[in-house]
Motif scaffolding. Structure first.
Motif, mmCIF file in Angstrom:
data_model
loop_
_atom_site.group_PDB
_atom_site.id
_atom_site.type_symbol
_atom_site.label_atom_id
_atom_site.label_comp_id
_atom_site.label_asym_id
_atom_site.label_seq_id
_atom_site.Cartn_x
_atom_site.Cartn_y
_atom_site.Cartn_z
ATOM 1 N N TYR A 129 -56.935 15.664 2.869
ATOM 2 C CA TYR A 129 -58.064 15.977 3.409
ATOM 3 C C TYR A 129 -59.107 16.410 2.324
ATOM 4 O O TYR A 129 -60.398 15.891 2.282
ATOM 5 C CB TYR A 129 -58.284 16.847 4.573
ATOM 6 C CG TYR A 129 -59.706 17.613 4.863
ATOM 7 C CD1 TYR A 129 -60.490 16.474 5.224
ATOM 8 C CD2 TYR A 129 -59.876 18.678 4.396
ATOM 9 C CE1 TYR A 129 -61.674 17.105 5.667
ATOM 10 C CE2 TYR A 129 -61.406 19.287 4.570
ATOM 11 C CZ TYR A 129 -62.252 18.238 5.330
ATOM 12 O OH TYR A 129 -63.474 18.730 5.549
ATOM 13 N N TYR A 130 -58.462 17.355 1.491
ATOM 14 C CA TYR A 130 -59.590 17.821 0.206
ATOM 15 C C TYR A 130 -59.905 16.904 -0.597
ATOM 16 O O TYR A 130 -61.160 17.046 -1.242
ATOM 17 C CB TYR A 130 -58.901 19.154 0.081
ATOM 18 C CG TYR A 130 -58.533 20.266 0.876
ATOM 19 C CD1 TYR A 130 -59.493 21.035 1.213
ATOM 20 C CD2 TYR A 130 -57.556 20.568 1.696
ATOM 21 C CE1 TYR A 130 -59.661 22.020 2.137
ATOM 22 C CE2 TYR A 130 -57.443 21.556 2.775
ATOM 23 C CZ TYR A 130 -58.590 22.154 2.786
ATOM 24 O OH TYR A 130 -58.391 23.368 3.928
ATOM 25 N N SER A 131 -58.821 15.981 -0.988
ATOM 26 C CA SER A 131 -59.314 14.727 -1.961
ATOM 27 C C SER A 131 -60.243 14.099 -1.227
ATOM 28 O O SER A 131 -61.261 13.662 -1.925
ATOM 29 C CB SER A 131 -58.041 14.104 -2.184
ATOM 30 O OG SER A 131 -56.920 14.762 -2.676
ATOM 31 N N VAL A 132 -60.177 13.926 0.069
ATOM 32 C CA VAL A 132 -61.355 12.995 0.572
ATOM 33 C C VAL A 132 -62.556 13.705 0.743
ATOM 34 O O VAL A 132 -63.652 13.060 0.231
ATOM 35 C CB VAL A 132 -60.830 12.748 2.205
ATOM 36 C CG1 VAL A 132 -62.059 12.005 2.669
ATOM 37 C CG2 VAL A 132 -59.559 11.548 2.182
ATOM 38 N N PHE A 133 -62.562 14.908 0.971
ATOM 39 C CA PHE A 133 -63.865 15.614 0.816
ATOM 40 C C PHE A 133 -64.355 15.571 -0.521
ATOM 41 O O PHE A 133 -65.735 15.435 -0.690
ATOM 42 C CB PHE A 133 -63.606 17.294 1.409
ATOM 43 C CG PHE A 133 -64.932 18.171 1.207
ATOM 44 C CD1 PHE A 133 -65.548 18.014 2.298
ATOM 45 C CD2 PHE A 133 -65.036 18.714 0.284
ATOM 46 C CE1 PHE A 133 -66.981 18.779 2.653
ATOM 47 C CE2 PHE A 133 -66.450 19.623 0.207
ATOM 48 C CZ PHE A 133 -67.164 19.457 1.457
ATOM 49 N N GLU A 134 -63.895 15.954 -1.523
ATOM 50 C CA GLU A 134 -64.016 15.544 -2.909
ATOM 51 C C GLU A 134 -64.754 14.329 -3.166
ATOM 52 O O GLU A 134 -65.790 14.053 -3.765
ATOM 53 C CB GLU A 134 -63.251 16.097 -3.849
ATOM 54 C CG GLU A 134 -62.818 17.422 -4.019
ATOM 55 C CD GLU A 134 -62.422 18.066 -5.459
ATOM 56 O OE1 GLU A 134 -63.288 18.612 -6.152
ATOM 57 O OE2 GLU A 134 -61.160 17.610 -5.602
ATOM 58 N N GLY A 135 -63.893 13.256 -2.725
ATOM 59 C CA GLY A 135 -64.391 11.844 -2.872
ATOM 60 C C GLY A 135 -65.712 11.604 -2.280
ATOM 61 O O GLY A 135 -66.414 10.979 -2.957
#
Lengths: 437, 533
Positions: free
Chosen positions: A212-218
């Motif tokens: 989720y945190y990667s998706v948020f940054e993405g």
């Protein structure tokens, strides 16, 4: 069962304007045990079955609450609206058994949030916070609901308290990051998002938690036109949680922006096979259309219409996505306006005003559209689409100077923010005699 | 026969399919649900592969099916699509027997229907009858089944397995489906959809073939021991009646009551034991009633327990539980018999005031069949500490413990009688033990009714019928007891005046005789059960 009480799950909204319940992202309570880390999806399913059997024979508050929390967790990865309904049923049963139980009430409030009943969610969370001001789960639900209701000052205060109660917690930081983005504080947003991800990594979140945190940054990267960086983040998310449909759709969007249409189509097809959301189908239809596959495009658009019909019957949560689909494609613009107006009655956030402005514009109500667009821009949210919509409205109103500024702003933020709309923005800017960035 | 079965299956499917859908899909409008009905015969494995698509995936296939895009699906289009689709589905299905891959082919005409769904939108139902031919020799075979179709799609995924002409000795999927081949889904929100993608089934060709039929009630019947007679079939059909009215409910209740009463006349309900006991031990009407009640309660409880276990777990094979019930029952009877013999021997040494007369003891046969190798089935694996479904296991173990513990409790009761040898009646514990032994083996048809009711989402109706069935049994058994008491009273009065030494001697040895009969009957029962284990 002891762990059930400790595992609290908080509810972070994806920083995605789509706004369906299916997109709720997995922030977890800062006090959460790391149980979920090793609990892969099969294990989760197995646990859910075991607890379903348990509460059938012996319905206890803790059992029902834990079951509800697991449903919410599953809903995040599957995007299945039905799972949220299951969560709601479990939460309601738990609250009925013990109307004062805090864990059950927190779950119930969070579930209201996931089913887009933001007013009820905020009210329930507020009473929990009043009883216990440092309750992290309740603070998270309250802040998230305030954000959706457009109460940015309130959300800021609530998130501040959350961060105080749980300093350095990923779930608190990522919320601050999202608020910073919406308020146009991009450096803050970047820094907070990176911090959140580092914390999530450090606390060894597994599964979609970390993803989720990667998706948020993405998504932050994507919104700012950093398509390669965004793609990398989504790739990373998929490495952490294969089949995470939000990451697949994000990657599709990044590939489309990079002009890698065939890849984007393939990725959207994958995402649609998991969860056929109107915004994914609509984007896929656009790509087919641009690719000269008119028949395929019509098929995707037709599916959106089918979903619209079913959503109306099931009172589902696709209003905003459907309205944008109609307005973007100049179809049933009156229905688009009806949907956005109804949505805005409760949800007065940046994207609510933006959708309303766009729908009003498509219905030729330019003055009202401009008023709505101004409110959408009031927070300074650096989102290309909001500026693009405002630009077209001002162009139609004959305010060329303002339109030029707004359109240039949109294309500066993200030159290829949408395969169908970005070329239109460029065309409008060129027609106004502005230099296209 | 296979073709005929398929024809029936397809007709049933078509009828169900064309009726308006009663319930929405379990997971919303974009699910693809799959059902694999495995049918294992000595000549191969047949798969009743049903695909049920909700409104959205159906819409997405619209243009693929409607080849000429005229908005209508004509027969040619339907036929072309279903054939091609069944082939495609069959490709992603793996059937391995003893590690040898069998290749399933489309064995009969597929069926494609479009039952109306929400908002007047069509849904899609495709039934592909697949068959993988093989020749299974004697001995145990291992079947592995995997369905990789629509993997990752949301949806209900169900597998059941039944045997025809083979005995399924172990299976990790049930014989009974809960959705009636994806035509009705449980409405309970707190019940997640099944996600069975694979099955392992162990089977061996059987001597006596049992007919298997597509309905869930029938499927359960096939999986249960003992043949199913016409009366029972009528009973099991009761529960499947589609329209439930009050009148129908009352009628069904009455029929269940009558069937229970008739069933209690059949062999194996402790009547032998009860008759012998009452005749030999001067049992009273109250005691007869108590035994009848115990039989009924035990039987109903047994059916319910087994029903709950079977419907919540796929790891329990009922045919492997039956011998254990039988063994427990037999041991109980032996225990009661031995106690009676001991008492009779003591009493025989004393002069007895009143003579007795013989009363014919009708039956000693308590039929029981079952599977062979028994390994303790465990419905849930035990890795996770939070797995509270273990409560079921514990319940089950507890029940078993009770059953096995009873002979001890009984022996204890017997010992208590040493201090009061003249007391003509056994303790209430022994009475209960007699009733318990009589009712311990659950009646398969009652079980089928319950399972069928659960499968159809009418658990309460099933419960009511099972209780009615038990009450019927109680009426018969108590009635029989009443008759015995009356008859004995009659003979006592007539023969009481006679002083024939032979009669007196015979009367005095009667308790010994009857208790021996009881012991022998119990031994036969236990031996049969042991043989079946």
């Amino acid at each position: 069962v002891a762990t059930a009480g400790v595992i609290a799950i908080s509810y972070v909204r994806a920083a995605d304007r789509g706004g369906t319940a299916a997109e709720e992202a997995p922030g977890r309570s800062v006090t959460a045990l790391q149980v979920s880390a090793e609990v892969d999806r099969r294990e989760l399913d197995r646990l859910i079955r075991a607890y379903e059997a348990e509460v059938r024979t012996q319905p206890t508050v803790t059992g029902l609450t834990f079951l509800g929390q697991m449903y919410v967790q599953r809903g995040r990865t599957t995007g299945d609206v039905q799972t949220y309904l299951q969560a709601a049923a479990a939460a309601d049963q738990a609250v009925a058994l013990a109307p004062r139980d805090r864990a059950a009430r927190t779950l119930a409030a969070g579930v209201r949030y996931t089913t887009h009943d933001f007013g009820t969610a905020a009210m329930a969370a507020r009473s929990l916070v009043a009883e216990q001001p440092d309750d992290q789960g309740a603070l998270a639900v309250l802040g998230d609901a305030q954000l959706e209701l457009g109460d940015y000052a309130g959300a800021g205060a609530t998130y501040g308290r959350l961060l105080q109660a749980a300093p350095d917690a990923a779930a608190a930081l990522v919320r601050q990051a999202r608020l910073a983005f919406l308020q146009g504080r991009l450096p803050d947003a970047d820094q907070l998002a990176a911090q959140a991800k580092a914390q999530a990594l450090a606390s060894a979140f597994g599964d979609t938690g970390l993803a989720y945190y990667s998706v948020f940054e993405g998504q932050l990267d994507l919104d700012r036109g950093l398509y390669a960086d965004a793609a990398q983040q989504f790739d990373q998310a998929l490495g952490e949680s294969p089949g995470y449909y939000t990451a697949i759709a994000g990657l599709a969007r990044a590939r489309a922006a990079q002009g890698r249409t065939a890849e984007a189509i393939d990725l959207y097809e994958q995402a649609v096979a998991i969860v056929p959301q109107p915004d994914y189908l609509s984007a896929l239809g656009d790509l087919y259309r641009l690719d000269g596959q008119a028949e395929r495009a019509d098929e995707e658009y037709g599916t959106v219409e089918v979903i619209a019909e079913l959503a109306a019957i099931n009172r589902q949560v696709y209003n905003r996505q459907l309205a944008m689909y109609y307005a973007d494609h100049d179809l049933r613009v009156d229905e688009a306006l009806r949907l956005t107006t109804a949505e805005l009655a409760v949800r007065k956030d940046v994207y609510g005003y933006d959708a309303q402005a766009w729908a009003l514009f498509k219905n030729g109500r330019l003055q009202e559209a401009r008023a709505a667009a101004e409110r959408a821009l009031a927070q300074g949210t650096p989102d290309a689409k909001i500026w693009y919509h405002a630009g077209l409205i001002d162009q139609a109103l004959g305010d060329a100077d303002r339109a030029r500024v707004e359109l240039r702003r949109a294309l500066t933020i993200s030159p290829r923010f949408d395969p169908l709309q970005a070329p239109r923005a460029r065309g409008a800017l060129a027609a106004l005699g502005g230099a296209v960035p | 026969v296979k073709r005929a079965l398929f024809a029936i299956a397809l007709t049933v499917g078509a009828l169900v399919g064309s009726a308006p859908r009663a319930s929405a899909h379990p997971l919303g409008n974009f699910t693809v649900n799959q059902f694999s009905g495995l049918h294992v015969t000595p000549g191969g494995v047949t798969v009743d592969l049903v695909t049920d698509m909700a409104e959205i995936p159906t819409y997405q296939r619209r243009s693929a099916i409607d080849a000429n895009h005229d908005g209508q699906v004509d027969e040619a289009e339907a036929s072309a699509w279903r054939d091609q689709q069944c082939l495609a589905l069959a490709r992603d299905i793996t059937i391995e027997v003893d590690d040898r891959a069998l290749s399933p082919v489309v064995a009969a005409e597929a069926s494609l229907t479009f039952p109306p769904g929400q908002g007047g939108l069509p849904t899609l139902r495709l039934e592909c009858p697949l068959h993988a031919a093989a020749a299974f020799g004697s001995g145990t075979h291992e079947l592995q089944y995997r369905n990789a179709d629509f993997a990752g799609r949301l949806g209900w995924r169900e597998i059941v397995a039944v045997g025809e002409g083979v005995t399924i000795t172990a299976s990790d999927v049930p014989a009974l489906d809960v959705t009636d081949r994806l035509t009705r889904y449980p409405k309970d929100l707190l019940r997640s959809p099944l996600a069975q993608d694979s099955a392992s089934v162990r089977f061996e060709p059987a001597a006596g073939a049992q007919p298997a039929t597509p309905s869930p009630v029938r499927a359960a019947t096939g999986a249960l021991p003992r043949g199913v007679d016409r009366l029972t079939r009528g009973f099991t059909d009761l529960v499947a009646e589609r329209h439930l009215t009050l009148l129908f409910g009352l009628t069904a209740f009455g029929i269940a009551l009558a069937l229970g009463a008739v069933h209690a006349l059949a062999p194996g309900h402790g009547k032998t034991v009860m008759a012998a006991y009452i005749v030999g031990e001067r049992g009273t009407l109250r005691e007869a009633a108590l035994i009848g009640l115990a039989v009924t309660v035990t039987h109903t409880a047994g059916v319910l327990t087994l029903g709950v276990l079977l419907s919540t777990s796929t790891a329990i094979a009922p045919e492997r539980l039956y011998p254990w019930f039988g063994l427990t029952s037999g041991l109980l009877v032996v225990g009661v018999g031995l106690t009676l013999i001991r008492r009779a021997l003591r009493v025989c040494r004393r002069p007895r005031p009143a003579p007795y007369v013989a009363f014919p003891v009708p039956e000693a046969q308590l039929a029981m069949t079952g599977g062979r190798d028994h390994d303790h089935p465990h419905p849930h694996d035990q890795r996770h500490p939070h797995d509270h479904a273990h409560a079921h296991d514990h319940d089950h173990a507890h029940d078993d413990g009770h059953a096995h513990a009873h002979p001890h409790a009984h022996a204890h009761g017997g010992r208590a009688h040493r201090h009061a040898p003249i007391d003509p009646s056994l303790g209430w514990r022994s009475l209960l033990a007699v009733g318990f032994a009589g009712g311990l083996v659950p009646n398969p048809s009652a079980l089928v009714v319950l399972l069928g009711a659960i499968a159809l989402g009418r658990t309460w109706f099933g419960l009511v019928l099972v209780v009615a069935y038990g009450v019927g049994m109680a009426v018969t058994l108590t009635g029989a007891g009443l008759l015995l008491v009356r008859a004995r009273g009659f003979f006592d009065r007539r023969l009481g005046r006679r002083t024939d030494r032979g009669v007196v001697r015979f009367s005095r040895s009667l308790p010994l005789l009857t208790s021996t009969v009881i012991t022998v009957a119990g031994t036969i029962l236990a031996a049969r059960a042991l043989a079946a284990l």
